[in-house]
Scaffold this active site. Structure first.
Site, PDB file in Angstrom:
ATOM      1  CG  ASP A   1      -2.003  -1.054   1.184  1.00 18.49           C
ATOM      2  OD1 ASP A   1      -2.593  -1.252   0.105  1.00 18.49           O
ATOM      3  OD2 ASP A   1      -2.256  -1.686   2.230  1.00 18.49           O
TER       4      ASP A   1
ATOM      5  NE  ARG B   1      -1.954   2.190  13.233  1.00 18.66           N
ATOM      6  CZ  ARG B   1      -1.069   1.232  13.432  1.00 18.66           C
ATOM      7  NH1 ARG B   1      -0.100   1.393  14.322  1.00 18.66           N
ATOM      8  NH2 ARG B   1      -1.140   0.097  12.771  1.00 18.66           N
TER       9      ARG B   1
ATOM     10  CG  ASP C   1      -4.743   1.674  11.910  1.00 24.62           C
ATOM     11  OD1 ASP C   1      -5.141   1.785  13.088  1.00 24.62           O
ATOM     12  OD2 ASP C   1      -4.011   0.746  11.517  1.00 24.62           O
TER      13      ASP C   1
ATOM     14  CB  SER D   1      -3.237  -8.503   7.481  1.00 21.50           C
ATOM     15  OG  SER D   1      -3.126  -7.182   7.944  1.00 21.50           O
TER      16      SER D   1
HETATM   17  N1  ARG Z   1      -8.334  -4.164  14.849  1.00 24.31           N
HETATM   18  C1  ARG Z   1      -7.252  -3.594  15.570  1.00 24.31           C
HETATM   19  C2  ARG Z   1      -7.429  -2.112  15.739  1.00 24.31           C
HETATM   20  O1  ARG Z   1      -8.111  -1.521  14.978  1.00 24.31           O
HETATM   21  C3  ARG Z   1      -5.875  -3.960  15.040  1.00 24.31           C
HETATM   22  C4  ARG Z   1      -5.723  -4.099  13.566  1.00 24.31           C
HETATM   23  C5  ARG Z   1      -4.304  -4.379  13.231  1.00 24.31           C
HETATM   24  N2  ARG Z   1      -4.025  -4.499  11.828  1.00 24.31           N
HETATM   25  C6  ARG Z   1      -3.619  -5.636  11.220  1.00 24.31           C
HETATM   26  N3  ARG Z   1      -3.384  -5.594   9.961  1.00 24.31           N
HETATM   27  N4  ARG Z   1      -3.465  -6.747  11.863  1.00 24.31           N
HETATM   28  O2  ARG Z   1      -6.906  -1.517  16.648  1.00 24.31           O
END
Ligand code: ARG
Length: 398
Positions: A14, A93, A122, A171
């Site tokens: 990405d 974040r 995110d 992921s």
């Molecule tokens: N769902 C979690 C959050 O929004 C973590 C997502 C992490 N991303 C990943 N590609 N595993 O905080």
């Protein structure tokens, strides 16, 4: 004047395709890539650096581990959990976004960009920080409606360096506080994952180990009698408790945009610290404080999940939390056992506890309270309910 944009850069597919797109589609002359260190594994930095070099991208790495660990410890004081998830990705974040914004300002950037899609959390967490500045906020993947398939073809056409990525694998998002695994078969809530999805934790065995954790004002400060700074303590506990299979969770998570997703996490240090902290609060705080703090903690966790960790509500919640934490000082013994971090002992100079009062040895009760004083209380207990039941029965003619 050259028009420069700062891009949150990981070296994955990405963010790699974003580099030429920011020039071609958004009219920027120069792109700088920023990778923020919140405790990812070393190979992620290698991947980012190698891809940046192959792209001829100016690349900056900012170490924000201390800021991130400090925020995680605010999370400990708030017993932070969103639906069973200790908020590793979420809390990282705003720290990452703030660090990138600083680099963007230092380089007189006109824009700031991320490679998030329009489905996740995110994008919202990053932009909440960035939209507080006057930089142009750009999300090429979301705004141009890109798919992974399109990105791969585009990368192949342009000969972009994307082969290093973990294509086809899970992921994964890793930082000091948690490792998250999603994608592939895991998207099916009924699919039972095997050991292969775990990296920080081993399957629990019959072996156990006891740890002594010390807290000051609700902050973890020492392990087994030795002082640690927050980053070290988290890293040490991840390794230690991970060996006992502590800190695995498999949850159905409600994302901010309403999407329900299946998430698997590993967070050994978070589980140990949150369990120990809760054990100490249970010893020290009054019942009324504990009841009210659950609501405060829930609100803090909700805002933490949203990546909104510095607004007026959070500041007010933290003021309440800080007042309660003045007494959350003491020591907790945790036993790592059967994949759990179980509180097996706790002491504090502020314990709201009197062994005499709680004891079955009723001869020496604290102060002037006698056992028989409870008789009046016992007579009144449930009075209103008994009355209500009688009134209901009479009204129904029973
Ligand atoms: N769902 C979690 C959050 O929004 C973590 C997502 C992490 N991303 C990943 N590609 N595993 O905080």
């Amino acid at each position: 004047m050259t028009k420069t944009v700062a891009l949150a850069f990981s070296g994955g597919l990405d963010t790699t395709v974003c580099v030429p797109l920011l020039k071609e589609e958004y009219g920027y002359d120069e792109v700088i890539g920023v990778t923020v260190d919140v405790g990812q594994p070393a190979d992620e930095f290698d991947e980012a650096a190698e891809t940046a070099e192959a792209l001829g991208l100016d690349h900056y790495v900012v170490d924000a581990k201390e800021e991130f660990a400090a925020l995680c410890f605010e999370g400990v004081r708030a017993n932070a959990s969103y639906q069973g998830y200790p908020l590793g990705t979420a809390l990282a974040r705003p720290v990452i976004a703030t660090a990138i914004l600083e680099v963007a300002k230092e380089h007189d950037c006109a824009g700031i960009a991320h490679g998030c899609t329009g489905k996740g959390n995110d994008q919202l967490r990053f932009e909440a920080v960035w939209r507080d500045s006057d930089l142009e906020v750009i999300a090429p993947v979301r705004e141009l409606g890109l798919t992974r398939k399109w990105e791969k073809e585009y990368a192949a056409e342009r000969d972009l360096p994307v082969e290093g990525g973990n294509e086809g694998d899970w992921s994964i998002d890793t930082n000091l506080w948690s490792r998250s695994v999603e994608g592939k078969e895991l998207e099916e809530p009924g699919y039972v994952p095997g050991e292969e999805i775990y990296e920080w934790t081993s399957a629990p065995t019959a072996e156990t180990e006891e740890l002594e954790l010390e807290f000051e004002d609700g902050y973890p400060v020492a392990l087994n009698g030795e002082a640690y700074d927050p980053v070290e303590l988290i890293e040490t506990l991840n390794a230690l408790a991970g060996e006992y299979g502590v800190g695995r969770s498999d949850i159905m998570e409600d994302r901010m945009l309403g999407l329900k997703v299946r998430e698997n996490y590993e967070h050994p240090a978070a589980t140990v610290l949150l369990s120990a902290h809760a054990g100490l609060e249970a010893l020290v705080l009054t019942k009324e404080e504990r009841d009210f703090k659950r609501t405060v903690d829930e609100q803090w966790s909700q805002k933490g999940y949203e990546g909104l960790v510095s607004g007026p509500l959070v500041q007010a919640l933290e003021a309440f939390i800080a007042k309660t934490q003045e007494r959350v000082t003491g020591t907790v013994t945790i036993r790592l056992e059967g994949g759990q971090a179980r509180v097996v002992g706790r002491t504090s100079p502020y314990a709201t506890y009197s062994a005499d009062a709680a004891s079955f040895n009723t001869e020496d009760v604290t102060g002037s309270i006698e056992q028989e004083d409870a008789t009046g209380v016992a007579k009144y207990h449930g009075f209103q309910e008994r009355l209500a039941k009688k009134v209901i029965a009479a009204a129904k003619g029973e």
